[in-house]
Design an enzyme around this catalytic site. Sequence first.
Site, PDB file in Angstrom:
ATOM      1  N   LYS A  22      36.354  44.231  53.420  1.00  0.00           N
ATOM      2  CA  LYS A  22      35.745  44.295  52.303  1.00  0.00           C
ATOM      3  C   LYS A  22      36.255  43.833  51.322  1.00  0.00           C
ATOM      4  O   LYS A  22      35.537  43.113  50.362  1.00  0.00           O
ATOM      5  CB  LYS A  22      35.952  46.053  51.975  1.00  0.00           C
ATOM      6  CG  LYS A  22      35.371  46.385  50.575  1.00  0.00           C
ATOM      7  CD  LYS A  22      35.314  47.965  50.375  1.00  0.00           C
ATOM      8  CE  LYS A  22      36.859  48.398  49.988  1.00  0.00           C
ATOM      9  NZ  LYS A  22      37.128  48.012  48.464  1.00  0.00           N
ATOM     10  N   ASN A  23      37.705  43.561  51.008  1.00  0.00           N
ATOM     11  CA  ASN A  23      38.357  43.368  49.822  1.00  0.00           C
ATOM     12  C   ASN A  23      38.240  41.802  49.886  1.00  0.00           C
ATOM     13  O   ASN A  23      38.684  41.091  48.915  1.00  0.00           O
ATOM     14  CB  ASN A  23      39.653  43.934  49.631  1.00  0.00           C
ATOM     15  CG  ASN A  23      39.606  45.402  49.127  1.00  0.00           C
ATOM     16  OD1 ASN A  23      38.623  45.945  48.917  1.00  0.00           O
ATOM     17  ND2 ASN A  23      40.755  46.118  49.306  1.00  0.00           N
ATOM     18  N   CYS A 115      39.059  54.633  37.798  1.00  0.00           N
ATOM     19  CA  CYS A 115      38.444  55.490  38.887  1.00  0.00           C
ATOM     20  C   CYS A 115      39.347  56.609  39.252  1.00  0.00           C
ATOM     21  O   CYS A 115      40.685  56.668  38.496  1.00  0.00           O
ATOM     22  CB  CYS A 115      38.260  54.565  40.273  1.00  0.00           C
ATOM     23  SG  CYS A 115      39.834  53.770  40.921  1.00  0.00           S
ATOM     24  N   ARG A 120      43.019  51.454  36.003  1.00  0.00           N
ATOM     25  CA  ARG A 120      42.526  50.092  36.300  1.00  0.00           C
ATOM     26  C   ARG A 120      42.108  49.148  35.130  1.00  0.00           C
ATOM     27  O   ARG A 120      40.805  48.804  35.160  1.00  0.00           O
ATOM     28  CB  ARG A 120      41.103  50.134  37.263  1.00  0.00           C
ATOM     29  CG  ARG A 120      41.442  51.421  38.433  1.00  0.00           C
ATOM     30  CD  ARG A 120      42.241  51.013  39.517  1.00  0.00           C
ATOM     31  NE  ARG A 120      41.849  50.003  40.423  1.00  0.00           N
ATOM     32  CZ  ARG A 120      41.152  49.986  41.394  1.00  0.00           C
ATOM     33  NH1 ARG A 120      40.450  51.061  41.649  1.00  0.00           N
ATOM     34  NH2 ARG A 120      40.637  48.827  42.108  1.00  0.00           N
ATOM     35  N   ASP A 123      43.567  43.890  31.547  1.00  0.00           N
ATOM     36  CA  ASP A 123      44.263  43.193  30.578  1.00  0.00           C
ATOM     37  C   ASP A 123      44.705  41.921  31.000  1.00  0.00           C
ATOM     38  O   ASP A 123      44.550  40.866  30.224  1.00  0.00           O
ATOM     39  CB  ASP A 123      45.189  43.876  29.994  1.00  0.00           C
ATOM     40  CG  ASP A 123      46.219  44.625  30.915  1.00  0.00           C
ATOM     41  OD1 ASP A 123      45.873  45.000  31.684  1.00  0.00           O
ATOM     42  OD2 ASP A 123      47.429  44.242  30.678  1.00  0.00           O
ATOM     43  N   ASP A 301      46.757  50.794  50.057  1.00  0.00           N
ATOM     44  CA  ASP A 301      45.570  51.247  50.517  1.00  0.00           C
ATOM     45  C   ASP A 301      45.996  51.918  52.010  1.00  0.00           C
ATOM     46  O   ASP A 301      45.127  52.700  52.357  1.00  0.00           O
ATOM     47  CB  ASP A 301      44.703  50.347  51.079  1.00  0.00           C
ATOM     48  CG  ASP A 301      43.882  49.517  49.437  1.00  0.00           C
ATOM     49  OD1 ASP A 301      43.588  48.502  49.564  1.00  0.00           O
ATOM     50  OD2 ASP A 301      44.415  50.064  48.399  1.00  0.00           O
ATOM     51  N   ARG A 394      31.640  53.421  51.235  1.00  0.00           N
ATOM     52  CA  ARG A 394      31.852  52.116  50.302  1.00  0.00           C
ATOM     53  C   ARG A 394      32.799  51.113  51.085  1.00  0.00           C
ATOM     54  O   ARG A 394      32.518  50.236  50.970  1.00  0.00           O
ATOM     55  CB  ARG A 394      32.665  52.770  49.216  1.00  0.00           C
ATOM     56  CG  ARG A 394      31.904  53.505  47.993  1.00  0.00           C
ATOM     57  CD  ARG A 394      32.857  53.643  46.965  1.00  0.00           C
ATOM     58  NE  ARG A 394      33.597  52.467  46.790  1.00  0.00           N
ATOM     59  CZ  ARG A 394      35.089  52.650  46.219  1.00  0.00           C
ATOM     60  NH1 ARG A 394      35.442  53.567  46.069  1.00  0.00           N
ATOM     61  NH2 ARG A 394      35.538  51.348  46.080  1.00  0.00           N
TER      62      ARG A 394
HETATM   63  C1  EPZ Z   1      42.415  45.486  44.846  1.00  0.00           C
HETATM   64  O1  EPZ Z   1      42.222  46.369  43.651  1.00  0.00           O
HETATM   65  C2  EPZ Z   1      41.926  46.063  45.974  1.00  0.00           C
HETATM   66  N1  EPZ Z   1      40.302  46.128  45.573  1.00  0.00           N
HETATM   67  C3  EPZ Z   1      42.257  47.388  46.190  1.00  0.00           C
HETATM   68  O2  EPZ Z   1      41.664  48.285  47.105  1.00  0.00           O
HETATM   69  C4  EPZ Z   1      43.808  47.430  46.442  1.00  0.00           C
HETATM   70  O3  EPZ Z   1      44.335  48.753  46.237  1.00  0.00           O
HETATM   71  C5  EPZ Z   1      44.600  46.673  45.273  1.00  0.00           C
HETATM   72  O4  EPZ Z   1      44.028  45.342  45.042  1.00  0.00           O
HETATM   73  C6  EPZ Z   1      46.010  46.699  45.423  1.00  0.00           C
HETATM   74  O5  EPZ Z   1      46.153  45.785  46.611  1.00  0.00           O
HETATM   75  C7  EPZ Z   1      39.791  45.064  46.017  1.00  0.00           C
HETATM   76  O6  EPZ Z   1      40.208  43.981  46.227  1.00  0.00           O
HETATM   77  C8  EPZ Z   1      38.274  45.171  45.674  1.00  0.00           C
HETATM   78  P1  EPZ Z   1      45.314  45.128  40.952  1.00  0.00           P
HETATM   79  P2  EPZ Z   1      42.538  45.508  42.113  1.00  0.00           P
HETATM   80  O7  EPZ Z   1      44.346  44.447  40.161  1.00  0.00           O
HETATM   81  O8  EPZ Z   1      42.406  44.191  42.188  1.00  0.00           O
HETATM   82  C9  EPZ Z   1      47.147  47.233  37.416  1.00  0.00           C
HETATM   83  C10 EPZ Z   1      40.513  49.759  48.138  1.00  0.00           C
HETATM   84  O9  EPZ Z   1      40.572  51.066  48.367  1.00  0.00           O
HETATM   85  N2  EPZ Z   1      46.545  46.222  36.741  1.00  0.00           N
HETATM   86  O10 EPZ Z   1      46.184  44.378  42.232  1.00  0.00           O
HETATM   87  O11 EPZ Z   1      42.094  46.411  41.063  1.00  0.00           O
HETATM   88  C11 EPZ Z   1      46.394  48.178  37.930  1.00  0.00           C
HETATM   89  O12 EPZ Z   1      46.171  49.239  37.055  1.00  0.00           O
HETATM   90  C12 EPZ Z   1      40.989  49.190  46.811  1.00  0.00           C
HETATM   91  O13 EPZ Z   1      39.859  49.093  49.022  1.00  0.00           O
HETATM   92  C13 EPZ Z   1      46.714  46.089  35.335  1.00  0.00           C
HETATM   93  O14 EPZ Z   1      47.471  46.784  34.422  1.00  0.00           O
HETATM   94  O15 EPZ Z   1      44.030  45.854  41.982  1.00  0.00           O
HETATM   95  C14 EPZ Z   1      47.177  48.844  39.278  1.00  0.00           C
HETATM   96  O16 EPZ Z   1      48.251  49.649  39.025  1.00  0.00           O
HETATM   97  C15 EPZ Z   1      41.579  50.439  46.149  1.00  0.00           C
HETATM   98  N3  EPZ Z   1      46.170  45.282  34.695  1.00  0.00           N
HETATM   99  C16 EPZ Z   1      47.604  47.513  39.759  1.00  0.00           C
HETATM  100  O17 EPZ Z   1      47.963  46.617  38.666  1.00  0.00           O
HETATM  101  C17 EPZ Z   1      45.232  44.492  35.031  1.00  0.00           C
HETATM  102  O18 EPZ Z   1      44.660  43.523  34.330  1.00  0.00           O
HETATM  103  C18 EPZ Z   1      47.179  46.770  41.035  1.00  0.00           C
HETATM  104  O19 EPZ Z   1      46.063  46.239  40.690  1.00  0.00           O
HETATM  105  C19 EPZ Z   1      45.029  44.334  36.479  1.00  0.00           C
HETATM  106  C20 EPZ Z   1      45.763  45.315  37.229  1.00  0.00           C
END
Ligand code: EPZ
Length: 414
Positions: A22-23, A115, A120, A123, A301, A394
């Site tokens: 999915k990801n 969510c 999420r 920035d 995850d 999902r």
């Molecule tokens: C991806 O989410 C995955 N989703 C998530 O899988 C996965 O848990 C996550 O990466 C971490 O591996 C998809 O690929 C669609 P991040 P993403 O940006 O891209 C903070 C699932 O269950 N952050 O690496 O949103 C954020 O708040 C889902 O399949 C900022 O602060 O993850 C979080 O605490 C859940 N500012 C951390 O970084 C930003 O601009 C990780 O977020 C972006 C992120």
Amino acid sequence: MAQYLISYTQKLSGEVMISASKNAVLPILAACMLTDEEVLIRNVPLLSDVENMCRILSLCGAEVKRENRDVRICARHIHTPAEQEILRTMRASVLILGPLLARCGETHLSMPGGCAIGQRPIDLHLKGLQKIGGRILYEGGEIRAEGKLTGGSIYLDFPSVGATENLLMAAVLGKGVTRIENAAKEPEIVDLCQFLNACGARIVGAGTANITIEGVSRLHGTVYTPIPDRIEAGTLACACAVTDGSVLLQGARSDHMRALLFKLQEMGMILQEDEKGLRLRGKARHPIEVRTLSYPGFPTDMQSPMMVAACQVNGLSVFLETIFENRYMHVVELGRMGAQIRVEGQLALIQGGVPLKGARVYATDLRASAALMLAGLCAEGQTLLIDENEHLLRGYECLEAKLCQLGGAVVRTS
Ligand code: EPZ
């Protein structure tokens, strides 16, 4: 609304096919908007998140056709979606920002919501776009992004998966060279870069912390098959660990799952890799310590499915969730089943070995729902999993059917 009735299952055995990731599929679908030529993505899993992304691409003006397990996309003329309600329902919709800015030179999108597992923010996405020539304005709950992207150097304060993907897609078209430092290294990043390079992009360093993208004038179409889903495979591996199983996960890439597999071996599982996929035997017997980290560390995850395995073994297991700020919602539901888990901030202490008892439990997010299904397999009696928002659909392609195929007593009752 979905409901599942799960009964105690002594053993899981047999083999099951792992679906495509999915990801990996979600960013690759978004990246199809970077070319005006036709793209064929093979073996696309039937997931509601994937169908939502296809709907979003259509709203952006792309022609999207599902042909059984393939999806054919042609984004000859694209534009910012007029109707944006759907963007608020799926976090990953933010991934159209990079492609729209790269192709159209400007876009405006409603701020993606948070969510259940966290606020999420985006920035890092926006700061990175500004570093390569983008101008970002905030107008009444919307983000307006515009400007000719001319390359530059970006340092990500956190190796964000989504930010790395958005910035990669923004940087592949146009002039200039973009360097992303402290980039995410997940296999899904590598898959996106392989897809983009197959379309004629010039990206080096995928899978490392430093990725360099040389902008090109245009991308061409391609046919592409995404990688298998390491989180689905990991979830089924945990199902084996809580039921004393002997299973073959066909197509699983154990090289994408090292951190999880080391932990399962520490707990007493026997693993064997062969050309067909990943074989697992045995059950979890020893407590463990888990700290979730960016790849190649233990994946966040997999935290909730692994916690169910920790409930099964005598002794104290310690979990530290370092990625999301609210990813222990499954703990309350596991508590309804008798699990002895104490949460102190980002730390969770699991006093394992207390037999779980079937109960009525509620799905709170995608991975927590899968964890509760696994808990039902190893709990005495029957468990009714109530998934009001159909979280499971999902991100897992017929998880209940795959568990049934392995002998799991799981029935979808609505
Ligand atoms: C991806 O989410 C995955 N989703 C998530 O899988 C996965 O848990 C996550 O990466 C971490 O591996 C998809 O690929 C669609 P991040 P993403 O940006 O891209 C903070 C699932 O269950 N952050 O690496 O949103 C954020 O708040 C889902 O399949 C900022 O602060 O993850 C979080 O605490 C859940 N500012 C951390 O970084 C930003 O601009 C990780 O977020 C972006 C992120």
